[in-house]
Scaffold this active site. Structure first.
Site, PDB file in Angstrom:
ATOM      1  N   GLU A 169       0.904  -1.095   0.096  1.00  0.00           N
ATOM      2  CA  GLU A 169       0.047  -0.027   0.042  1.00  0.00           C
ATOM      3  C   GLU A 169       0.692   1.073   0.111  1.00  0.00           C
ATOM      4  OE1 GLU A 169      -2.786  -0.384   3.194  1.00  0.00           O
ATOM      5  OE2 GLU A 169      -3.470  -2.336   2.609  1.00  0.00           O
ATOM      6  N   HIS A 248     -10.631  -6.153  -2.286  1.00  0.00           N
ATOM      7  CA  HIS A 248     -11.573  -5.884  -1.110  1.00  0.00           C
ATOM      8  C   HIS A 248     -12.949  -5.177  -1.858  1.00  0.00           C
ATOM      9  CE1 HIS A 248      -9.099  -7.193   2.209  1.00  0.00           C
ATOM     10  NE2 HIS A 248      -8.169  -6.420   1.820  1.00  0.00           N
TER      11      HIS A 248
HETATM   12  O1  9MR Z   1      -7.638  -7.781   8.400  1.00  0.00           O
HETATM   13  C1  9MR Z   1      -6.668  -6.913   9.223  1.00  0.00           C
HETATM   14  C2  9MR Z   1      -7.354  -6.724  10.738  1.00  0.00           C
HETATM   15  O2  9MR Z   1      -7.267  -7.756  11.504  1.00  0.00           O
HETATM   16  C3  9MR Z   1      -6.294  -5.506  11.197  1.00  0.00           C
HETATM   17  O3  9MR Z   1      -6.994  -4.831  12.257  1.00  0.00           O
HETATM   18  C4  9MR Z   1      -6.041  -4.477  10.155  1.00  0.00           C
HETATM   19  C5  9MR Z   1      -5.063  -3.376  10.775  1.00  0.00           C
HETATM   20  O4  9MR Z   1      -4.647  -2.668   9.764  1.00  0.00           O
HETATM   21  O5  9MR Z   1      -5.286  -5.093   8.997  1.00  0.00           O
HETATM   22  C6  9MR Z   1      -6.297  -5.990   8.288  1.00  0.00           C
HETATM   23  O6  9MR Z   1      -5.754  -6.406   7.270  1.00  0.00           O
HETATM   24  C7  9MR Z   1      -5.371  -5.670   6.234  1.00  0.00           C
HETATM   25  C8  9MR Z   1      -4.200  -5.989   5.378  1.00  0.00           C
HETATM   26  O7  9MR Z   1      -3.127  -6.235   6.472  1.00  0.00           O
HETATM   27  C9  9MR Z   1      -3.710  -5.190   4.180  1.00  0.00           C
HETATM   28  N1  9MR Z   1      -4.672  -4.470   3.532  1.00  0.00           N
HETATM   29  C10 9MR Z   1      -6.182  -4.325   4.199  1.00  0.00           C
HETATM   30  C11 9MR Z   1      -6.618  -5.211   5.152  1.00  0.00           C
HETATM   31  C12 9MR Z   1      -7.848  -4.923   5.789  1.00  0.00           C
HETATM   32  O8  9MR Z   1      -7.834  -3.794   6.426  1.00  0.00           O
END
Ligand code: 9MR
Length: 455
Positions: A169, A248
């Site tokens: 990202e 997503h």
């Molecule tokens: O699913 C993940 C969630 O449990 C965490 O709280 C969050 C924190 O940033 O990250 C989520 O996973 C993310 C992933 O690492 C990167 N792309 C977006 C995902 C969804 O937010």
């Protein structure tokens, strides 16, 4: 009167006959007299069906859910790749500078590898879930900390990770195509991504190195910016092997109409494309249809090597109220699950049937050991590589292998074999690798795991 051709009788008769044939074949195979193809439940789980198409089907997992029986059994049955949802991130692995904690990440890696699943590494350099000490460093210190973080985390799992999301990202949303502000961007400038990839290549030369992002799933300003970066990296020999498309989706951000075309243009740069965090808000047929579109897009792009959904069950999704996954909160299969399985099993959906199967034969036996040979056979499409897993039964140990490039799980019983110059197979073509098993009193034949082909 019940005639022999009546449904129940016929099916129980043919079941009995099938059982006899299977049992006889099993005995012959155990005696090393015939080789059984590893086609067990090939078309009935996501992982096995994807493998038949030369792809993996994975899920994000949380270490603290592995103890829940239904969670673990759904994971173990359906998926052949995992991504740690949070456990490999910077705030989990290096909360304090140069003090590394790997307990939860190890748990996930061990769970997966002892069952022959692949592991995606997620993620090394990201603006989020970043401990505040990182933001307080000056440029020189930050560069050293970034490279140390990559070296330590990748080093821990060297040889065990299929693909790493090296940088996550790094681009802004919207139309600017600009880089996102982060400690790395702001202090090290544009070159930090290239530096991270170069460090990563040296840290684990066997891992595929990916750039991963969201809202890059269709052709737009953000994906154009990523595309230009990847093209530049390829032109200048900066090591990059794959691009992850998080995927997503919800009603405000549905599966783009040019999803497949976008995957294809990246693939045409010579990198693998992977769908890395798929989830789609909704329910019923609408959700199922969107999932089918995503799977079909991947199948139609030969360099699309796998799909990961972002969680096993709706109840633990990061956006649970959107019910975006394939299993509901009670682990029931949703219409979306069936749609994905059907899409994976449909023939002629594009992309060919790149896949492979394994057969085992014992070739020689001594008083204390035996030699095993595994033959890898391509399906109806040519393949450029394969990954095969074989489990020996403790206290057996493999003392040597040949015609392949081996890696081991921590227990020393699960062998993951990749090609050593014998990866490319024509349709229906085959190659073999071999190994010597020290029996240590146990003469059970090794168990074949998955064969995953690269198109
Ligand atoms: O699913 C993940 C969630 O449990 C965490 O709280 C969050 C924190 O940033 O990250 C989520 O996973 C993310 C992933 O690492 C990167 N792309 C977006 C995902 C969804 O937010």
């Amino acid at each position: 009167m019940i005639s022999p051709s009546s449904g129940t009788l016929r099916s129980s008769w043919s079941r009995a006959r099938r059982a006899l044939v299977v049992a006889t074949a099993g005995l012959l195979a155990a005696a090393g007299l015939i080789a059984l193809p590893n086609t067990a439940d090939a078309a009935t789980t996501l992982g096995a069906s994807a493998a038949e198409r030369g792809r993996y089907f994975g899920t994000a997992v949380a270490a603290n859910r592995l103890g829940e029986a239904a969670y673990a059994s759904t994971l173990n049955t359906e998926f052949n790749s995992v991504t740690a949802e949070n456990e490999m991130k910077w705030d989990a692995t290096e909360r304090t500078r140069n003090s590394f904690t790997f307990g939860a990440a190890d748990q996930i890696v061990n769970h997966a590898r002892s069952r022959g699943m692949r592991v995606r590494g997620h993620t090394l350099v990201w603006h989020s879930q970043l401990p505040s000490w990182v933001g307080g460093l000056n440029a020189n210190d930050l560069r050293a900390a970034m490279n140390n973080h990559i070296n330590q985390v990748m080093g821990r799992y060297r040889g065990q990770i299929d693909s790493w999301d090296v940088v996550n990202e790094a681009f802004q949303d919207g139309n600017s195509g600009a880089r996102r502000s982060s400690p790395f961007q702001d202090r090290l400038g544009n070159g930090y991504i290239e530096e991270a990839f170069r460090t990563a290549r040296a840290a684990d030369p066997n891992a595929k190195l990916c750039y991963n992002d969201y809202n890059t799933d269709g052709v737009n300003a953000k994906s154009n910016a990523v595309y230009n970066m990847v093209r530049d990296f390829r032109a200048r020999g900066v090591p990059i092997d794959c691009v992850g498309f998080q995927s997503h989706f919800n009603s405000a951000s549905p599966v783009p109409s040019d999803f497949q075309a976008n995957l294809q243009r990246f693939a045409d740069l010579g990198v693998e494309v992977q769908i890395t965090e798929l989830d789609i808000a909704g329910s019923g047929t609408a959700q199922a249809n969107s999932y089918s579109r995503v799977v079909n897009a991947c199948l139609a792009v030969s360099r699309c090597t796998g799909i990961t959904v972002w969680g096993v069950t709706d109840k633990y999704s990061w956006r649970a109220s959107d019910t975006p996954l394939l299993f509901d909160g009670n682990y029931n299969k949703k219409p979306a699950y069936t749609a994905v399985l059907n899409a994976l099993n449909a023939s002629g959906g594009g992309g060919g049937a790149a896949g492979c199967t394994l057969t085992y034969t014992e070739t020689q036996r001594w008083g204390d050991r035996f030699n095993g040979q595994v033959t890898v056979t391509a399906g109806s499409a040519p393949i450029s590589g394969w990954t095969a897993t074989v489990t020996v039964h403790s206290p057996q140990r493999v003392s040597t292998t040949w015609h392949g490039s081996p890696t081991w799980d921590s227990s020393g019983t699960v062998l993951t074999m990749r090609p050593n110059g014998n990866g490319a197979l024509s349709a229906g073509g085959s190659t073999s690798f071999g190994f010597t098993v020290m029996a240590n009193g146990n003469w059970t034949a090794p168990t074949l795991g998955s064969c995953v082909a690269t198109a």
